[in-house]
Each structure stands twice: as structure tokens, then as C-alpha cells.
Enzyme design. Structure first.
Site, PDB file in Angstrom:
ATOM      1  N   ARG A  53     -24.225 -55.322  46.328  1.00 32.66           N
ATOM      2  CA  ARG A  53     -23.955 -55.192  47.936  1.00 32.66           C
ATOM      3  C   ARG A  53     -22.735 -54.616  48.171  1.00 32.66           C
ATOM      4  O   ARG A  53     -22.239 -53.885  49.056  1.00 32.66           O
ATOM      5  CB  ARG A  53     -24.383 -56.390  48.873  1.00 32.66           C
ATOM      6  CG  ARG A  53     -24.078 -56.347  50.145  1.00 32.66           C
ATOM      7  CD  ARG A  53     -24.718 -57.490  50.588  1.00 32.66           C
ATOM      8  NE  ARG A  53     -23.756 -58.831  50.566  1.00 32.66           N
ATOM      9  CZ  ARG A  53     -24.085 -59.866  51.196  1.00 32.66           C
ATOM     10  NH1 ARG A  53     -25.225 -59.961  52.049  1.00 32.66           N
ATOM     11  NH2 ARG A  53     -23.329 -60.860  50.934  1.00 32.66           N
ATOM     12  N   ARG A 106      -6.675 -41.347  52.618  1.00 32.89           N
ATOM     13  CA  ARG A 106      -6.195 -40.529  51.537  1.00 32.89           C
ATOM     14  C   ARG A 106      -4.863 -40.843  50.854  1.00 32.89           C
ATOM     15  O   ARG A 106      -4.417 -40.653  49.966  1.00 32.89           O
ATOM     16  CB  ARG A 106      -6.370 -38.926  51.968  1.00 32.89           C
ATOM     17  CG  ARG A 106      -7.721 -38.548  52.117  1.00 32.89           C
ATOM     18  CD  ARG A 106      -7.574 -37.083  52.555  1.00 32.89           C
ATOM     19  NE  ARG A 106      -6.845 -37.095  53.985  1.00 32.89           N
ATOM     20  CZ  ARG A 106      -6.930 -36.034  54.570  1.00 32.89           C
ATOM     21  NH1 ARG A 106      -7.645 -34.887  54.240  1.00 32.89           N
ATOM     22  NH2 ARG A 106      -6.208 -35.843  55.718  1.00 32.89           N
ATOM     23  N   LYS A 153     -20.221 -55.156  54.648  1.00 36.10           N
ATOM     24  CA  LYS A 153     -19.578 -56.622  54.723  1.00 36.10           C
ATOM     25  C   LYS A 153     -18.144 -56.019  54.600  1.00 36.10           C
ATOM     26  O   LYS A 153     -17.322 -56.054  53.493  1.00 36.10           O
ATOM     27  CB  LYS A 153     -20.229 -57.403  53.692  1.00 36.10           C
ATOM     28  CG  LYS A 153     -19.712 -58.921  53.873  1.00 36.10           C
ATOM     29  CD  LYS A 153     -20.452 -59.912  52.920  1.00 36.10           C
ATOM     30  CE  LYS A 153     -19.819 -61.101  52.984  1.00 36.10           C
ATOM     31  NZ  LYS A 153     -19.980 -62.073  54.162  1.00 36.10           N
ATOM     32  N   GLU A 186     -27.911 -62.369  64.670  1.00 36.06           N
ATOM     33  CA  GLU A 186     -27.554 -63.233  63.586  1.00 36.06           C
ATOM     34  C   GLU A 186     -26.304 -64.234  64.143  1.00 36.06           C
ATOM     35  O   GLU A 186     -25.973 -64.148  65.216  1.00 36.06           O
ATOM     36  CB  GLU A 186     -27.159 -62.671  62.268  1.00 36.06           C
ATOM     37  CG  GLU A 186     -25.950 -61.824  62.425  1.00 36.06           C
ATOM     38  CD  GLU A 186     -25.359 -61.077  61.184  1.00 36.06           C
ATOM     39  OE1 GLU A 186     -25.906 -61.527  59.820  1.00 36.06           O
ATOM     40  OE2 GLU A 186     -24.855 -60.176  61.222  1.00 36.06           O
TER      41      GLU A 186
HETATM   42  N1  PXG Z   1     -24.217 -62.459  58.206  1.00 29.04           N
HETATM   43  C1  PXG Z   1     -22.944 -62.181  58.038  1.00 29.04           C
HETATM   44  C2  PXG Z   1     -22.106 -61.597  59.286  1.00 29.04           C
HETATM   45  C3  PXG Z   1     -22.143 -62.980  57.228  1.00 29.04           C
HETATM   46  O1  PXG Z   1     -20.722 -62.784  57.009  1.00 29.04           O
HETATM   47  C4  PXG Z   1     -24.339 -63.724  56.256  1.00 29.04           C
HETATM   48  C5  PXG Z   1     -24.966 -62.939  57.259  1.00 29.04           C
HETATM   49  C6  PXG Z   1     -24.971 -64.425  55.093  1.00 29.04           C
HETATM   50  O2  PXG Z   1     -24.975 -63.533  53.836  1.00 29.04           O
HETATM   51  P1  PXG Z   1     -25.206 -64.311  52.611  1.00 29.04           P
HETATM   52  O3  PXG Z   1     -25.484 -62.976  51.452  1.00 29.04           O
HETATM   53  O4  PXG Z   1     -24.123 -64.987  52.181  1.00 29.04           O
HETATM   54  O5  PXG Z   1     -26.430 -65.137  52.466  1.00 29.04           O
HETATM   55  C7  PXG Z   1     -22.896 -63.473  56.117  1.00 29.04           C
HETATM   56  C8  PXG Z   1     -22.189 -64.167  54.951  1.00 29.04           C
HETATM   57  C9  PXG Z   1     -17.103 -67.642  55.360  1.00 29.04           C
HETATM   58  C10 PXG Z   1     -18.179 -66.901  54.824  1.00 29.04           C
HETATM   59  O6  PXG Z   1     -16.348 -67.956  54.652  1.00 29.04           O
HETATM   60  C11 PXG Z   1     -19.075 -66.155  55.537  1.00 29.04           C
HETATM   61  C12 PXG Z   1     -20.028 -65.499  54.649  1.00 29.04           C
HETATM   62  C13 PXG Z   1     -20.388 -65.965  53.468  1.00 29.04           C
HETATM   63  C14 PXG Z   1     -19.478 -66.796  52.860  1.00 29.04           C
HETATM   64  C15 PXG Z   1     -18.664 -67.471  53.404  1.00 29.04           C
HETATM   65  O7  PXG Z   1     -17.246 -67.992  56.691  1.00 29.04           O
HETATM   66  N2  PXG Z   1     -20.676 -64.564  55.080  1.00 29.04           N
END
Ligand code: PXG
Length: 295
Positions: A53, A106, A153, A186
Site C-alpha cells: 500500500r 523536482r 495514505k 470512515e
Molecule cells: N482510514 C484512515 C483515514 C486511516 O488513517 C484507517 C482507515 C485504517 O487502515 P488500516 O490499514 O490501519 O486498517 C486508517 C489507519 C494513528 C494511526 O496513529 C492511524 C492509522 C493507523 C495507525 C495509527 O492515529 N490510520
């Protein structure tokens, strides 16, 4: 206790002296990508999926990571090993690198790669999985797929931070964000599922979500348990009147939702379907087949 060691561009630095330049475009413009990953019992959970990812996010912003995918996996494993944490949280960050004060990418000669490993509790609190969390529906909408969509991300989290601030001001634990059309997207750092009549539903990628690794694991586990999962648009009214609601994410793990904007969700927390999924996830996260062994 010895300080944790942080990987920066191939070298290890003690946490207190681990630094990147103020001219790094990750700092100046949020120009970069990242991953949050967990280590359970010495095994880095879904490491390949997270790194894949990361490379997809980088490709979408035309950032060439100066390492192969397998070299990146090795660097993460090595960082976990030098720190010796069997249960930990990994933050993997790749920025555009050092440039000048203009935003032209760049001018940045080489991306910076940072790997931080620390011990961490579930981000919404260890008790959240028993008591559930309270949410609001935020007035800040999710960045749409035609702008800085959360499909990438990226280091731009202001969209989520604005919603989190609104949740904090309202005395709630977190916020549900709607997409630009008004359908459920979400939470600020977690995906969302509803349960209605024993069937699971979760918003699709077109609703501006990050395609979560935990979300994908939950979809697989549900199929294994014979629970039907639909990826489809969810209205705010459907959300408030669901039998059960839960959040999924690397940081949050699986967290039941007890109330949204003052409306109680379901009869009890966690609901029966959420409970089954949490039990199955707890087994999956310690299964060495679901990750890469580091310790
Ligand atoms: N949506 C968003 C916007 C995220 O940032 C998820 C969904 C869940 O994705 P995963 O792949 O983790 O199942 C995320 C994940 C933090 C923190 O420190 C944030 C995430 C992951 C771990 C820690 O707030 N974001």
C-alpha cells in the site's frame, strides 16, 4: 531503559537525536506517504500488504522510493529486531526529501525513509473494546476522490484532524466523516462497518475511504464465519439505526461503537456479531501466517 532506535535513510539513531531537515518537503508541505503497522508476538502483521500500500500511495503522488519493496520489508524487520519489541507499533514514513522553499518536487533530490518502532496501546484506549466508543457525525466532509482522497495514505491529515477536534469539543471519542455526497465514509483514522439483520456493510473506496488493511482482514474473517459482507453506500440514517457499528484500524484494532451523535447503537456493547469478529481477529493477529517474523 535504552532509548528506541529510529531508522533514517539506512542508519540508526537514538530517539532523542533522530531528526530530519526543516527543508524536507514532508515537513514543509506534508509531501509524503506513510504506514502504521503493528507487531504481535514478534510477527509484523500484514507487513507485505502495508508495504504494497505504501508503494501504491507513493506511485499515486509520483514519488520514487529509493529502495525495492523487498528491501523496505527487510529494513522494517531489521528496525523491529534492533529494538527487540515483540509487541509494538511501527510508523513507516517516506517523504519527498530535502528541497528548497518552493513546492516543486523536482527540487528534492532524494526521498527520506524513516522507520520508528514504539510500544503502543490501542489508540482509542484499551477499555474501548469492552465499553465501546462515542462518535459524532462531523461537519467536516472527507476529502473527495477528486481531491486529496484518503485512498492515498499521505502526510496530509488536516482533514481528519479537523474532524477529531470537533469530536473532542463535543466530548466524543471520535468522528464519523461523510463523503462529498453525504454518504458515510470512515472515522478519522479507522474504517467503519455496520451490522443490520446479521449482514455486514462497509462503505466502498468510491466513498473517499482509505482501503484499510484491517478492513480487508475483517472482510475475509467474516466470509470464513459465514457472515455476508456488502461494500455499499450507507446513509447517515442507516448508520444511526443499525444493530451494531464498529471501527477497524491498525491503531484502533476493532472497536465497537456505543453511541453516535447522542443516539445509542444496538442493545448491548459489543453486539454479538462484533464480538465474534473481535474473537476471530484476536486469533488471526497472533497467527504467524498473517505476517513476517522479526523476533
Ligand atoms: N482510514 C484512515 C483515514 C486511516 O488513517 C484507517 C482507515 C485504517 O487502515 P488500516 O490499514 O490501519 O486498517 C486508517 C489507519 C494513528 C494511526 O496513529 C492511524 C492509522 C493507523 C495507525 C495509527 O492515529 N490510520
Amino acid at each position: 531503559m535504552q532509548e528506541p532506535l529510529v531508522y533514517i535513510d539506512g542508519e540508526f539513531y537514538a530517539k532523542s537525536i533522530a531528526k530530519v531537515s526543516v527543508f524536507d518537503h514532508g515537513f514543509l508541505y506534508g509531501d509524503g506517504v506513510f504506514e502504521g503497522i503493528r507487531v504481535y508476538g514478534g510477527v509484523v502483521f500484514k507487513l507485505r500488504e502495508h508495504v504494497e500500500r505504501l508503494y501504491r500511495s507513493a506511485k499515486a503522488i509520483r514519488l520514487d522510493i529509493p529502495m525495492t519493496l523487498d528491501e523496505m520489508i527487510d529494513a522494517v524487520v531489521k528496525t523491529v529486531r534492533v529494538n527487540g519489541f515483540r509487541d509494538a507499533y511501527i510508523r513507516l514514513v517516506v517523504t519527498r526529501g530535502v528541497g528548497d522553499l518552493g513546492l516543486d518536487p523536482r527540487k528534492c533530490s532524494r526521498p527520506s525513509v524513516v522507520i520508528i518502532v514504539e510500544q503502543l496501546e490501542p489508540i482509542l484506549g484499551a477499555k474501548a473494546r469492552e465499553t465501546g466508543v462515542s462518535l459524532i457525525i462531523s461537519s467536516t466532509r472527507r476529502d473527495p476522490v477528486y481531491a486529496t482522497s484518503h485512498e492515498v495514505k499521505s502526510l496530509n491529515y488536516l482533514n481528519s484532524i479537523l474532524a477529531k477536534l470537533e469530536a473532542i469539543a463535543a466530548g466524543a471519542d471520535d468522528a464519523v466523516m461523510l463523503d462529498s455526497r453525504g454518504f458515510v465514509s470512515e472515522a478519522t483514522a479507522a474504517n467503519l462497518f455496520i451490522v443490520r439483520g446479521g449482514v455486514l456493510a462497509t462503505p466502498p473506496i468510491t466513498a473517499g475511504i482509505l482501503p484499510g488493511i484491517t478492513r480487508a482482514v475483517v472482510m475475509q474473517l467474516s466470509q470464513k464465519l459465514g457472515i455476508r459482507v456488502e461494500e455499499r453506500d450507507i446513509t447517515p440514517t442507516e448508520l444511526l439505526t443499525s444493530d451494531e457499528v464498529f471501527l477497524t484500524g491498525t491503531g484502533a484494532e476493532i472497536v465497537p461503537v456505543a453511541a453516535i451523535s447522542g443516539v445509542r447503537i444496538g442493545e448491548r456493547v459489543p453486539g454479538p456479531v462484533t464480538k465474534r469478529i473481535i474473537e476471530e481477529f484476536d486469533k488471526a493477529k497472533y497467527d504467524p501466517a498473517n505476517g513476517v517474523k522479526a523476533l
